[in-house]
Scaffold this motif. Sequence first.
Motif, short mmCIF file in Angstrom:
data_model
loop_
_atom_site.label_atom_id
_atom_site.label_comp_id
_atom_site.label_asym_id
_atom_site.label_seq_id
_atom_site.Cartn_x
_atom_site.Cartn_y
_atom_site.Cartn_z
N VAL A 159 23.98 -23.93 3.16
CA VAL A 159 24.69 -23.25 2.08
C VAL A 159 24.96 -21.79 2.45
CG1 VAL A 159 24.53 -22.47 -0.31
CG2 VAL A 159 23.83 -24.79 0.30
N VAL A 160 23.92 -21.10 2.94
CA VAL A 160 24.09 -19.69 3.31
C VAL A 160 25.06 -19.56 4.46
CG1 VAL A 160 22.90 -17.67 4.23
CG2 VAL A 160 21.81 -19.04 2.45
N GLY A 161 24.91 -20.43 5.47
CA GLY A 161 25.81 -20.37 6.62
C GLY A 161 27.25 -20.63 6.21
N GLY A 162 27.47 -21.58 5.29
CA GLY A 162 28.83 -21.85 4.82
C GLY A 162 29.43 -20.65 4.11
N ALA A 163 28.60 -19.95 3.31
CA ALA A 163 29.11 -18.76 2.62
C ALA A 163 29.48 -17.67 3.62
CB ALA A 163 28.04 -18.25 1.65
N VAL A 164 28.69 -17.51 4.66
CA VAL A 164 29.00 -16.50 5.68
C VAL A 164 30.27 -16.87 6.43
CG1 VAL A 164 28.15 -15.37 7.78
CG2 VAL A 164 26.58 -15.83 5.90
N LEU A 165 30.46 -18.16 6.66
CA LEU A 165 31.69 -18.62 7.31
C LEU A 165 32.92 -18.24 6.47
CD1 LEU A 165 30.77 -22.15 8.68
CD2 LEU A 165 31.50 -20.19 10.02
N LEU A 166 32.84 -18.46 5.17
CA LEU A 166 33.94 -18.08 4.29
C LEU A 166 34.20 -16.58 4.34
CD1 LEU A 166 33.40 -20.33 1.15
CD2 LEU A 166 35.25 -20.45 2.81
N LEU A 167 33.13 -15.79 4.41
CA LEU A 167 33.28 -14.35 4.54
C LEU A 167 34.01 -14.00 5.83
CD1 LEU A 167 32.66 -11.47 3.54
CD2 LEU A 167 30.45 -11.64 4.73
N GLY A 168 33.69 -14.72 6.88
CA GLY A 168 34.38 -14.49 8.15
C GLY A 168 35.85 -14.82 8.07
N VAL A 169 36.19 -15.91 7.36
CA VAL A 169 37.60 -16.26 7.18
C VAL A 169 38.33 -15.16 6.42
CG1 VAL A 169 39.16 -17.87 6.04
CG2 VAL A 169 37.19 -18.74 7.28
N ALA A 170 37.70 -14.67 5.34
CA ALA A 170 38.34 -13.62 4.54
C ALA A 170 38.58 -12.36 5.36
CB ALA A 170 37.47 -13.31 3.32
N THR A 171 37.63 -12.01 6.21
CA THR A 171 37.78 -10.81 7.03
C THR A 171 38.85 -11.00 8.10
OG1 THR A 171 35.43 -10.29 6.68
CG2 THR A 171 36.54 -9.18 8.50
N THR A 172 38.81 -12.15 8.77
CA THR A 172 39.73 -12.39 9.88
C THR A 172 41.17 -12.47 9.42
OG1 THR A 172 37.97 -13.63 11.00
CG2 THR A 172 40.22 -13.94 11.83
N THR A 173 41.40 -13.06 8.25
CA THR A 173 42.77 -13.25 7.77
C THR A 173 43.30 -12.06 6.98
OG1 THR A 173 41.93 -14.39 5.81
CG2 THR A 173 42.52 -15.75 7.70
N GLY A 174 42.51 -10.99 6.84
CA GLY A 174 43.00 -9.79 6.19
C GLY A 174 42.74 -9.72 4.71
N VAL A 175 42.08 -10.75 4.13
CA VAL A 175 41.72 -10.68 2.71
C VAL A 175 40.74 -9.53 2.50
CG1 VAL A 175 40.64 -11.91 0.80
CG2 VAL A 175 42.13 -13.13 2.40
N LEU A 176 39.85 -9.33 3.45
CA LEU A 176 38.96 -8.18 3.46
C LEU A 176 39.32 -7.32 4.66
CD1 LEU A 176 35.52 -9.91 2.73
CD2 LEU A 176 37.04 -8.78 1.10
N GLY A 177 39.01 -6.05 4.60
CA GLY A 177 39.31 -5.17 5.71
C GLY A 177 40.72 -4.61 5.62
N ARG A 178 41.09 -3.88 6.65
CA ARG A 178 42.38 -3.19 6.64
C ARG A 178 43.50 -4.16 6.97
NH1 ARG A 178 42.76 1.73 10.62
NH2 ARG A 178 42.60 0.02 12.11
N ARG A 179 44.57 -4.13 6.18
CA ARG A 179 45.73 -4.98 6.41
C ARG A 179 46.74 -4.26 7.33
NH1 ARG A 179 46.66 -9.13 2.75
NH2 ARG A 179 45.10 -9.31 1.09
N ARG A 180 47.69 -5.05 7.81
CA ARG A 180 48.79 -4.46 8.58
C ARG A 180 49.73 -3.74 7.63
NH1 ARG A 180 47.97 -9.44 10.91
NH2 ARG A 180 47.33 -9.35 13.09
N PRO A 181 50.56 -2.84 8.15
CA PRO A 181 51.52 -2.12 7.29
C PRO A 181 52.41 -3.10 6.55
CG PRO A 181 51.43 -1.13 9.49
CD PRO A 181 50.62 -2.39 9.55
N PRO A 182 52.79 -2.78 5.30
CA PRO A 182 53.65 -3.67 4.53
C PRO A 182 54.96 -3.93 5.28
CG PRO A 182 52.76 -1.94 3.12
CD PRO A 182 52.42 -1.56 4.53
N GLY A 183 55.47 -5.18 5.11
CA GLY A 183 56.75 -5.51 5.71
C GLY A 183 56.68 -5.93 7.15
N THR A 184 55.47 -6.13 7.70
CA THR A 184 55.35 -6.59 9.08
C THR A 184 54.59 -7.88 9.12
OG1 THR A 184 53.26 -5.42 9.47
CG2 THR A 184 55.29 -4.21 9.92
#
Length: 369
Positions: free
Chosen positions: A298-323
Motif C-alpha cells: 500500500v505504501v509503495g503504491g502510494a509512493v509510485l503514484l507520487l512519482g507519476v504526479a511528479t514526472t508528468t508535471g502534476v507536481l513540480g515546475r511545469r513547462r512554459p504555457p503554450g509549449t
Amino acid sequence: MPLRPSLLAVLVAVVWGVNFVVIDLGLGDVPPTLFVALRFLVVLVPAVFLVPRPRARWRDVLLVGAFMSLGQFGLLYTALALGMPAGLASLVLQAQVGLTVLFAAPALREVPTRVQLVGVLVGAAGLVVVGVGRSASTPALAFVVTLAAAASWAVGNVVARRAGSRRDHGSTSRTQGSTSGDQGSASAGRGSSPRPGLEGLSMTVWSALVVPVPMLGLSLALDGPDAVGHALTHLTLAPVLSTLYTAWLASLVGYGIWNTLLARYPASAVVPFTMLVPPVGMLAAWLVLDEVPNAAEVVGGAVLLLGVATTTGVLGRRRPPGTAVVPGAGAPSVAVPSSLAAGPPSAPAPGRPDATATDGPTATRARSR
C-alpha cells in the motif's frame, strides 16, 4: 505531453493493470508459453491481413516483437505460472520505467529533465518498498523472472521509439525533397503520410509475427506434445475470454496507443505513466483474486503514484504555457508551440499551407513560404 495523449496513456495503464488478473485467471488450464502463443495468434489473425505493414525497417519491427512481446510476455506468463501474485507482478514489472529511461539516454539521446528524473526516482523508491516488503510466499525465481520481463519491455520501448524517430526522419526528408517543386505537391506529399494511430497499430500487429511459432515450439519442448494437445482440445471459458481480452484490449488497443505515443513523444515523458499500472493491478487483484495487499504494498503504491504526479508535471515546475514536447528526428526533443503537437495531422485550411502535417524544420519552412 498535452492533455489528450496523457489521457490515452492513463487508459492504457488501466487496461494493462486489469490485464494481470485476466492472465492469472486464464493460466489455470493452459501452459504459459502456449498461452502466449494463443494470445498473439489472435492478435495476428485477421488483423495482419487488414492492417498495412509499418513503415519501419523489418529489423526494427522484428526487434520490437522480440523484446516487447515475445520476451516480456513469455517471461511474465512464466513468472505468474511459477507463483508470482498478479498484483505484485504489476508492481515489479514497473522496474522497466527506470530501465527504459536509462537505456533511452545513450541510445536515443533523450536525457530526462530534472523534475522527470526526480519523479522516476520517487517511483523507483516505491517499487523498492514493495519489493522488500513482499510476502515470503512469493518464490524468488518468480520475482527474478518478472524483473527479466521488465528489462525486455524496457528494451522494446527504446526500439519502438527509435523506429518511430527513423520513420519520422525519413518522412521529413522526403517531404523536404518534394518542396523543391510547387507548394501543391509538397502539401500532397504531406497529406499522403499514414496517420500516427494507424502506424502504431501496424507496429503492434506486424511485430507479433515473431511470437506464436517460437512460443508454440517452446511449449512443445517444455510441456510435451500430449500436454499441448490436451490444452488445445479442452479449452474452457476462462482461457478463451482471457485470450480475447489480452489480445484485443491489452495488445491491439493498448500497444497500438502505446507505440503511437512512443513515436510522437520522448520515452521519458511516456513511460512514467506505466507507474499507474500497479495500483490498478493491486486493486483488481484484491477485488477478483482476494489478494489483500500488505502495508508495504500500500505504501509503495502510494509512493509510485507520487512519482507519476511528479514526472508528468502534476507536481513540480511545469513547462512554459503554450509549449509541448515533440520528438526530434534522432535528436533530443525540443519545445515547440503546442499547436504543432496537438494530435494527428488534419486537412489544411483553404488558402494556407498545412502547418500541422509535420513537426520540426519542414513545418517551419512550409509556414515561411
